[in-house]
Scaffold this motif. Sequence first.
Motif, mmCIF file in Angstrom:
data_model
loop_
_atom_site.group_PDB
_atom_site.id
_atom_site.type_symbol
_atom_site.label_atom_id
_atom_site.label_comp_id
_atom_site.label_asym_id
_atom_site.label_seq_id
_atom_site.Cartn_x
_atom_site.Cartn_y
_atom_site.Cartn_z
ATOM 1 N N VAL A 117 85.102 95.999 88.321
ATOM 2 C CA VAL A 117 86.308 95.830 89.120
ATOM 3 C C VAL A 117 85.876 95.197 90.486
ATOM 4 N N ILE A 118 84.646 95.814 91.024
ATOM 5 C CA ILE A 118 84.379 95.367 92.596
ATOM 6 C C ILE A 118 84.350 93.732 92.545
ATOM 7 N N PRO A 119 83.780 93.128 91.881
ATOM 8 C CA PRO A 119 83.937 91.541 92.254
ATOM 9 C C PRO A 119 85.211 91.103 92.116
ATOM 10 N N THR A 120 86.202 91.490 91.359
ATOM 11 C CA THR A 120 87.481 90.878 90.968
ATOM 12 C C THR A 120 88.201 91.399 92.215
ATOM 13 N N ILE A 121 88.115 92.526 92.891
ATOM 14 C CA ILE A 121 88.780 93.065 94.012
ATOM 15 C C ILE A 121 88.248 92.067 95.300
ATOM 16 N N ALA A 122 87.038 91.883 95.215
ATOM 17 C CA ALA A 122 86.240 91.254 96.346
ATOM 18 C C ALA A 122 86.978 89.736 96.498
ATOM 19 N N LEU A 176 83.424 78.981 98.800
ATOM 20 C CA LEU A 176 83.108 78.958 97.239
ATOM 21 C C LEU A 176 81.572 79.145 97.000
ATOM 22 N N ILE A 177 80.962 78.482 97.689
ATOM 23 C CA ILE A 177 79.406 78.424 97.593
ATOM 24 C C ILE A 177 78.806 79.632 97.870
ATOM 25 N N VAL A 178 79.258 80.329 98.921
ATOM 26 C CA VAL A 178 78.728 81.745 99.044
ATOM 27 C C VAL A 178 79.175 82.593 98.205
ATOM 28 N N LEU A 179 80.482 82.555 97.755
ATOM 29 C CA LEU A 179 81.184 83.393 96.686
ATOM 30 C C LEU A 179 80.102 83.241 95.438
ATOM 31 N N LEU A 180 80.018 82.032 95.136
ATOM 32 C CA LEU A 180 79.308 81.842 93.857
ATOM 33 C C LEU A 180 77.699 82.532 93.989
ATOM 34 N N ILE A 181 77.147 82.145 94.954
ATOM 35 C CA ILE A 181 75.668 82.982 95.256
ATOM 36 C C ILE A 181 75.716 84.073 95.130
ATOM 37 N N VAL A 182 76.769 84.935 96.041
ATOM 38 C CA VAL A 182 76.869 86.499 95.857
ATOM 39 C C VAL A 182 77.333 86.944 94.391
ATOM 40 N N SER A 183 78.228 86.085 93.781
ATOM 41 C CA SER A 183 78.450 86.398 92.486
ATOM 42 C C SER A 183 77.011 86.805 91.573
ATOM 43 N N VAL A 184 76.502 85.656 91.674
ATOM 44 C CA VAL A 184 75.228 85.711 90.707
ATOM 45 C C VAL A 184 74.038 86.770 91.163
ATOM 46 N N ILE A 185 74.086 86.836 92.510
ATOM 47 C CA ILE A 185 73.117 88.066 92.944
ATOM 48 C C ILE A 185 73.689 89.559 92.427
ATOM 49 N N TYR A 186 74.874 89.597 92.425
ATOM 50 C CA TYR A 186 75.604 90.879 92.145
ATOM 51 C C TYR A 186 75.468 91.000 90.586
ATOM 52 N N TYR A 187 75.654 89.869 89.577
ATOM 53 C CA TYR A 187 75.403 90.000 88.358
ATOM 54 C C TYR A 187 74.030 90.441 88.125
ATOM 55 N N SER A 230 67.547 95.562 90.350
ATOM 56 C CA SER A 230 66.482 95.026 91.423
ATOM 57 C C SER A 230 65.139 95.231 90.741
ATOM 58 N N ASP A 231 64.732 95.839 90.337
ATOM 59 C CA ASP A 231 63.283 96.041 89.666
ATOM 60 C C ASP A 231 63.052 94.738 88.605
ATOM 61 N N LEU A 232 64.005 94.497 87.959
ATOM 62 C CA LEU A 232 63.933 93.392 86.867
ATOM 63 C C LEU A 232 64.603 92.126 87.428
ATOM 64 N N ALA A 233 64.998 91.880 88.480
ATOM 65 C CA ALA A 233 65.772 90.945 88.881
ATOM 66 C C ALA A 233 64.914 89.488 88.562
ATOM 67 N N LYS A 258 66.677 80.481 80.842
ATOM 68 C CA LYS A 258 66.108 79.913 79.579
ATOM 69 C C LYS A 258 67.188 79.933 78.577
ATOM 70 N N TRP A 259 68.072 80.749 78.192
ATOM 71 C CA TRP A 259 68.873 80.860 77.345
ATOM 72 C C TRP A 259 70.276 80.298 77.630
ATOM 73 N N ILE A 260 70.774 80.272 79.117
ATOM 74 C CA ILE A 260 71.970 79.820 79.484
ATOM 75 C C ILE A 260 72.020 78.585 80.329
ATOM 76 N N LEU A 261 71.505 78.872 81.532
ATOM 77 C CA LEU A 261 71.347 77.847 82.488
ATOM 78 C C LEU A 261 70.924 76.413 82.116
ATOM 79 N N ALA A 262 69.567 76.235 81.677
ATOM 80 C CA ALA A 262 68.899 75.279 80.967
ATOM 81 C C ALA A 262 69.570 74.659 80.143
ATOM 82 N N PRO A 263 70.310 75.277 79.044
ATOM 83 C CA PRO A 263 70.890 74.373 77.905
ATOM 84 C C PRO A 263 72.299 74.003 78.652
#
Length: 259
Positions: A95-100, A131-142, A172-175, A184-189
């Motif tokens: 819910v946090i990203p939705t509210i943000a 919008l660019i900042v929001l996209l970057i923050v969303s990716v980092i949060y995910y 964070s440890d597995l970022a 590999k599986w999503i972005l490149a394709p």
Amino acid sequence: MQKEDFKLSSVLIIQVITALIIFLLGKLFNGPSIDGGESEPSTIYSILAMIVSIVTNIIIAHGLLFNRMGSVSEYLDGYHVIKPTNFGLSLLINVIPTIAVIVTGTFFATSLTMSMLAGSYTGLGSMLIFLIVLLIVSVIYYIFTAYQYFVIADNPDMSFGDLFKQVFKVGSDLAGATVKVFFKWILAPIIIYIVLIVALLGASIGDNIGASIFAGILSLVFIVYIVVAYVFFLNQLSLNYLDYKEKNTDETYQKQVFE
């Protein structure tokens, strides 16, 4: 059986069932749009869809951790790890990203509207940056919350606070590993697909019907690929988590021995 092996059909069937449930919920709770077109998502639908999604993800995560080659029914048995504490945590994280987005989006939209009414269009640049900042923050949060369902499935009795900290610690440890798997599986394709579609649509200008037909076929293939690839993406995340857990267990054991 190799460590990487898992029952692809079980995970796919569960995801198909989930998609059908969410589709039916949409038919039941979404009202008609203002222009009579596609129905608009209602608040009730959004909440129920999120609940179904959370439950499904925890069940799949539990199966990938503890019963990788299990049948659909054996995967579904993972529902027993879902408790008010860990379910509430996952709900909060989702819910946090939705509210943000709602809060910041409303603020910037209001500012842009007032700016345009005043005859100034400088707000468009600010909106683009937002919008660019929001996209970057969303990716980092995910990335930092990508292992939430595996952490929950692995620690069903952990307290809310400890579970919250563990989700972000593992994330964070597995970022770095998460970024590699996602690429590999999503972005490149996706990038390859977009390039091919743009090239085919460019070639279809005029009477080149063959290029248009091939673009349509490619799009259908890509949709099927994404559905299957997402399962392999989840599987790789589970392997990352299992390796991480094994490594930390070994380090804890060594500390106990030598101390």
